[in-house]
Design an enzyme around this catalytic site. Structure first.
Site, mmCIF file in Angstrom:
data_model
loop_
_atom_site.group_PDB
_atom_site.id
_atom_site.type_symbol
_atom_site.label_atom_id
_atom_site.label_comp_id
_atom_site.label_asym_id
_atom_site.label_seq_id
_atom_site.Cartn_x
_atom_site.Cartn_y
_atom_site.Cartn_z
ATOM 1 C CG ASP A 52 5.160 -2.079 6.681
ATOM 2 O OD1 ASP A 52 4.668 -1.767 5.779
ATOM 3 O OD2 ASP A 52 5.331 -1.212 7.860
ATOM 4 N N GLY B 253 1.034 6.136 3.935
ATOM 5 C CA GLY B 253 -0.075 6.335 4.628
ATOM 6 C C GLY B 253 -1.342 5.407 4.411
ATOM 7 N N GLY C 231 0.784 -1.291 0.099
ATOM 8 C CA GLY C 231 0.029 -0.028 0.051
ATOM 9 C C GLY C 231 1.034 1.430 0.072
ATOM 10 N N GLY D 76 -1.911 2.537 5.957
ATOM 11 C CA GLY D 76 -2.031 1.982 7.071
ATOM 12 C C GLY D 76 -1.434 0.400 7.101
ATOM 13 C CB SER E 298 3.171 0.212 10.043
ATOM 14 O OG SER E 298 4.372 0.493 8.968
ATOM 15 C CB THR E 299 -2.096 0.279 11.476
ATOM 16 O OG1 THR E 299 -1.422 1.730 11.784
ATOM 17 C CG2 THR E 299 -3.153 -0.053 12.532
ATOM 18 C CD GLU F 123 5.497 9.812 6.222
ATOM 19 O OE1 GLU F 123 5.685 8.567 6.028
ATOM 20 O OE2 GLU F 123 4.536 10.152 6.750
#
Length: 209
Positions: free
Chosen positions: A78, A10, A7, A12, A14-15, A145
């Site tokens: 990730d 931003g 992805g 998501g 890692s979450t 970023e």
């Protein structure tokens, strides 16, 4: 088993990696972002530092792939080595940030690496709109970023969709992230878990919608 989360910046990744690792008891692997010696310089001067940063990422991802293939654990990663090439490297080349010489050197190295690399058992792609990505990037507030141009994020997003649809040959699950808040809504996370369970442990093979 090897699971990869793909992805844009931003989205998501890692979450979701942390949450799935905790839920299934998988071993998480994260990108070297905070300790990347080139990343801050890269966002200040993309043209100057693109080749250095891309080679660094390729080296790190190749090391991870070898360790993953040698591990007896199920590992969730990730971002994969493929995105680094077909999304970020190709985007830098298209934007004129790499010379033909640097690009050819990099691609020759990547092609040699592919001789010993296998596809993940499943790649989970978090598909997001640009406004959603920008909102998340602003919210988490990483200094380097905040300097990214909107055009850069838009270009990456187009290349991600093209990569998943036309270039990647391994099994893929696409999740439309704009519609979900899996970090804060248990039902949204449960929906993802149900799809993974069906794909990895059920009767059906993963298909691109």
């Amino acid at each position: 088993m090897h699971i990869a989360i793909a992805g844009n910046i931003g989205s998501g990744k890692s979450t979701l990696t942390r949450m799935l690792a905790r839920h299934y008891g998988w071993e998480p692997r994260f990108e070297a972002v905070e300790h990347n010696p080139y990343l801050e310089d890269y966002y200040k001067d993309i043209h100057r530092w693109s080749f250095n940063m891309e080679v660094y990422f390729l080296k790190e991802r190749f090391r991870d792939v070898i360790e993953i293939q040698q591990s007896s654990n199920t590992i969730i990663q990730d971002r994969s080595i493929y995105e680094g090439v077909y999304v970020f490297m190709e985007n830098n080349k298209a934007m004129g940030n790499l010379s033909d010489r640097d690009y050819e050197t990099y691609m020759e190295l990547f092609e040699q690496i592919m001789d010993v690399v296998k596809f993940p058992d499943l790649m989970i792609y978090l598909r997001c709109s640009v406004p959603h990505l920008v909102g998340n990037i602003q919210k988490r507030g990483r200094d380097y970023e905040q300097q990214m141009q909107l055009e850069y994020i838009e270009n990456l997003n187009r290349r991600y969709d093209d990569f998943i649809t036309n270039k990647y040959k391994g099994p893929v699950m696409i999740i439309d992230k704009d519609e979900l808040d899996f970090e804060h809504e248990p039902k949204d996370f449960a929906q993802i878990i149900d799809r993974i369970d069906q794909t990895l442990f059920g009767l059906f093979s993963p298909l691109k919608p």
